[in-house]
Design a protein around this motif. Sequence first.
Motif, PDB file in Angstrom:
ATOM      1  N   THR A   1       0.975  -1.160  -0.028  1.00 16.37           N
ATOM      2  CA  THR A   1       0.071  -0.123  -0.094  1.00 16.37           C
ATOM      3  C   THR A   1       0.797   1.049  -0.083  1.00 16.37           C
ATOM      4  O   THR A   1       0.442   2.242  -0.488  1.00 16.37           O
ATOM      5  N   ASP A   2       2.097   1.125   0.628  1.00 16.60           N
ATOM      6  CA  ASP A   2       2.746   2.344   0.528  1.00 16.60           C
ATOM      7  C   ASP A   2       3.954   2.385  -0.613  1.00 16.60           C
ATOM      8  O   ASP A   2       4.738   3.260  -0.381  1.00 16.60           O
ATOM      9  N   ASP A   3       3.710   1.764  -1.490  1.00 13.73           N
ATOM     10  CA  ASP A   3       4.607   1.689  -2.704  1.00 13.73           C
ATOM     11  C   ASP A   3       3.993   2.849  -3.635  1.00 13.73           C
ATOM     12  O   ASP A   3       3.452   2.223  -4.447  1.00 13.73           O
ATOM     13  N   ALA A   4       4.474   4.012  -3.576  1.00 17.14           N
ATOM     14  CA  ALA A   4       3.731   4.816  -4.349  1.00 17.14           C
ATOM     15  C   ALA A   4       4.007   4.740  -6.000  1.00 17.14           C
ATOM     16  O   ALA A   4       3.322   4.991  -6.935  1.00 17.14           O
ATOM     17  N   ARG A   5       5.315   4.257  -6.109  1.00 15.66           N
ATOM     18  CA  ARG A   5       5.819   4.199  -7.359  1.00 15.66           C
ATOM     19  C   ARG A   5       5.031   3.024  -8.187  1.00 15.66           C
ATOM     20  O   ARG A   5       4.399   3.228  -9.294  1.00 15.66           O
ATOM     21  N   ALA A   6       4.986   1.831  -7.549  1.00 14.28           N
ATOM     22  CA  ALA A   6       4.172   0.682  -8.089  1.00 14.28           C
ATOM     23  C   ALA A   6       2.921   1.054  -8.348  1.00 14.28           C
ATOM     24  O   ALA A   6       2.190   0.628  -9.407  1.00 14.28           O
ATOM     25  N   HIS A   7       2.089   1.701  -7.226  1.00 16.74           N
ATOM     26  CA  HIS A   7       0.755   2.018  -7.247  1.00 16.74           C
ATOM     27  C   HIS A   7       0.365   2.983  -8.440  1.00 16.74           C
ATOM     28  O   HIS A   7      -0.572   2.828  -9.121  1.00 16.74           O
ATOM     29  N   GLY A   8       1.323   3.954  -8.500  1.00 19.12           N
ATOM     30  CA  GLY A   8       1.012   5.049  -9.369  1.00 19.12           C
ATOM     31  C   GLY A   8       1.045   4.512 -10.829  1.00 19.12           C
ATOM     32  O   GLY A   8       0.254   4.927 -11.693  1.00 19.12           O
ATOM     33  N   ALA A   9       2.178   3.587 -11.042  1.00 18.63           N
ATOM     34  CA  ALA A   9       2.338   3.028 -12.439  1.00 18.63           C
ATOM     35  C   ALA A   9       1.178   2.121 -12.835  1.00 18.63           C
ATOM     36  O   ALA A   9       0.425   1.910 -13.902  1.00 18.63           O
ATOM     37  N   LEU A  10       0.674   1.346 -11.757  1.00 12.67           N
ATOM     38  CA  LEU A  10      -0.584   0.565 -11.902  1.00 12.67           C
ATOM     39  C   LEU A  10      -1.760   1.190 -12.295  1.00 12.67           C
ATOM     40  O   LEU A  10      -2.545   0.855 -13.067  1.00 12.67           O
ATOM     41  N   CYS A  11      -1.946   2.278 -11.518  1.00 10.01           N
ATOM     42  CA  CYS A  11      -3.105   3.233 -11.840  1.00 10.01           C
ATOM     43  C   CYS A  11      -3.195   3.656 -13.155  1.00 10.01           C
ATOM     44  O   CYS A  11      -4.195   3.773 -13.960  1.00 10.01           O
ATOM     45  N   ASN A  12      -2.007   4.214 -13.542  1.00  9.67           N
ATOM     46  CA  ASN A  12      -1.684   4.812 -14.750  1.00  9.67           C
ATOM     47  C   ASN A  12      -1.908   3.872 -16.021  1.00  9.67           C
ATOM     48  O   ASN A  12      -2.579   4.046 -16.925  1.00  9.67           O
ATOM     49  N   ALA A  13      -1.591   2.812 -16.000  1.00  6.14           N
ATOM     50  CA  ALA A  13      -1.708   1.699 -16.786  1.00  6.14           C
ATOM     51  C   ALA A  13      -3.277   1.081 -17.139  1.00  6.14           C
ATOM     52  O   ALA A  13      -3.603   0.918 -18.088  1.00  6.14           O
ATOM     53  N   LEU A  14      -4.012   1.002 -15.828  1.00 10.25           N
ATOM     54  CA  LEU A  14      -5.495   0.848 -15.791  1.00 10.25           C
ATOM     55  C   LEU A  14      -6.059   1.856 -16.526  1.00 10.25           C
ATOM     56  O   LEU A  14      -7.212   1.616 -17.324  1.00 10.25           O
ATOM     57  N   GLU A  15      -5.703   2.997 -16.456  1.00 11.98           N
ATOM     58  CA  GLU A  15      -6.577   4.268 -17.220  1.00 11.98           C
ATOM     59  C   GLU A  15      -6.129   3.874 -18.708  1.00 11.98           C
ATOM     60  O   GLU A  15      -7.228   4.141 -19.348  1.00 11.98           O
ATOM     61  N   ARG A  16      -4.946   3.568 -18.930  1.00 20.66           N
ATOM     62  CA  ARG A  16      -4.874   3.365 -20.391  1.00 20.66           C
ATOM     63  C   ARG A  16      -5.502   2.293 -20.984  1.00 20.66           C
ATOM     64  O   ARG A  16      -6.116   2.138 -22.371  1.00 20.66           O
TER      65      ARG A  16
ATOM     66  N   THR B   1      -2.191  -0.575   8.157  1.00 21.74           N
ATOM     67  CA  THR B   1      -1.901   0.498   7.008  1.00 21.74           C
ATOM     68  C   THR B   1      -2.925   0.533   6.027  1.00 21.74           C
ATOM     69  O   THR B   1      -3.322  -0.716   5.511  1.00 21.74           O
ATOM     70  N   LEU B   2      -3.814   1.564   5.915  1.00 17.13           N
ATOM     71  CA  LEU B   2      -4.887   1.510   4.953  1.00 17.13           C
ATOM     72  C   LEU B   2      -4.739   2.555   3.872  1.00 17.13           C
ATOM     73  O   LEU B   2      -4.441   3.754   4.007  1.00 17.13           O
ATOM     74  N   ARG B   3      -4.999   2.094   2.496  1.00 11.12           N
ATOM     75  CA  ARG B   3      -5.018   2.965   1.466  1.00 11.12           C
ATOM     76  C   ARG B   3      -6.421   2.983   0.617  1.00 11.12           C
ATOM     77  O   ARG B   3      -6.771   1.792   0.390  1.00 11.12           O
ATOM     78  N   SER B   4      -7.128   4.222   0.708  1.00 11.89           N
ATOM     79  CA  SER B   4      -8.347   4.265   0.012  1.00 11.89           C
ATOM     80  C   SER B   4      -8.561   5.387  -0.576  1.00 11.89           C
ATOM     81  O   SER B   4      -8.354   6.467  -0.117  1.00 11.89           O
ATOM     82  N   GLY B   5      -9.052   5.364  -1.866  1.00 13.74           N
ATOM     83  CA  GLY B   5      -9.048   6.672  -2.563  1.00 13.74           C
ATOM     84  C   GLY B   5      -7.634   6.879  -2.798  1.00 13.74           C
ATOM     85  O   GLY B   5      -6.709   6.236  -3.379  1.00 13.74           O
ATOM     86  N   SER B   6      -7.312   8.414  -2.553  1.00 12.54           N
ATOM     87  CA  SER B   6      -6.049   8.812  -2.643  1.00 12.54           C
ATOM     88  C   SER B   6      -5.410   9.271  -1.302  1.00 12.54           C
ATOM     89  O   SER B   6      -4.658  10.063  -1.086  1.00 12.54           O
ATOM     90  N   ALA B   7      -5.811   8.283  -0.492  1.00 15.57           N
ATOM     91  CA  ALA B   7      -5.478   8.545   0.960  1.00 15.57           C
ATOM     92  C   ALA B   7      -4.584   7.339   1.726  1.00 15.57           C
ATOM     93  O   ALA B   7      -5.144   6.192   1.303  1.00 15.57           O
ATOM     94  N   LEU B   8      -3.636   7.692   2.396  1.00 16.91           N
ATOM     95  CA  LEU B   8      -2.801   6.604   3.007  1.00 16.91           C
ATOM     96  C   LEU B   8      -2.809   7.115   4.379  1.00 16.91           C
ATOM     97  O   LEU B   8      -2.211   7.653   4.656  1.00 16.91           O
ATOM     98  N   ILE B   9      -3.142   6.070   5.299  1.00 14.31           N
ATOM     99  CA  ILE B   9      -3.201   6.134   6.838  1.00 14.31           C
ATOM    100  C   ILE B   9      -2.454   5.169   7.536  1.00 14.31           C
ATOM    101  O   ILE B   9      -2.828   3.914   7.361  1.00 14.31           O
ATOM    102  N   ARG B  10      -1.494   5.523   8.542  1.00 13.19           N
ATOM    103  CA  ARG B  10      -0.979   4.262   9.204  1.00 13.19           C
ATOM    104  C   ARG B  10      -1.415   4.509  10.702  1.00 13.19           C
ATOM    105  O   ARG B  10      -1.217   5.581  11.023  1.00 13.19           O
TER     106      ARG B  10
END
Length: 333
Positions: free
Chosen positions: A46-61, A295-304
Amino acid sequence: MPPHNPIGTGPLPTLQLQSIVALRESFVPWSRAGKGLWLRLGGLATDDARAHGALCNALERLFAPPAGVGPKVLILDWSGVSNCSAEGLALFGVVTRRLAEHAVRIIIIEPEFTDTRSAVNGSRILDGCGGLEWVPSTASKRSILHCCAQAAAFSGSANESVDNFCDGLSDTLKAHAAPRRATLAMMGTAIELLHNVLSHAGSSHAAAAAFVLPRRRPAVLQVGIADDGIGIPAAVLRHPRHAWLTWFSDAGVTRAVIREQLSGRKTTEGETDSGGGGMARVIKKLLEETSSEVTLRSGSALIRLSSTDPESYKVHRLTYGAGTQVRIELRLP
């Protein structure tokens, strides 16, 4: 007939799956033609911003209109993954099921770390997700990661895999002689989170996974749940009595849900049920009665949150978001 390359270089070559090197070489024309995506996933924590950001961008495409114009092949590269997180594996199951429904060819490069590969296979997270193609990794390295419960993959309503997952989780706690209070708190939290997915998330796919990390001192039980639903902020904000939160960011809304134990449960006739209060209560109880972290990630929020200071909320505002993922780490005796 093979697909034709729109940049005028003739038919696209057949993808070679016998090795990573062969696949990479045969994939280059697909990438240049805009017909393929190669995505390095990492552990998808959940706290791997690079992997999650890349995944979200790929899904959008992949899912952006007009349909049929985007990439036709997605390569999910797990070759460098040493210790995948439990919620990362759950998210992996969710994503592959979504993609399989959209006529995308999915090629997975298996982890080169033997324990990670065994954990993925042992979890059976991809059972029932047909049509996946695997490319073997060339290296074999050691890591310490043990699957301790058959993964749950579900949508819409509870099914046998959810029951099996909970049974495996309970057996693991017993095998490690976890105190009764810790066992009840952990099982209560897992069941409440699974119930939220089934009842409130609005997801089409969800999954849960669990690992034991024996190298930690003490050993750690890691439980992860992921879904592709609307997220906690959207679920809470659709309830009229929480309209005061509309001015807040996803991070602010999610923190308020946990801190104030907000609930969207039905209270009067005609109101909708969007959940929230039960999740906050069980997480608070877990942190108070065990040595644990959430650790919880939902929407564009990350809370520990941590049992060392249950009233402290470490909040991060992200620039991406897809569904909800939760990771619980419980230190075992």
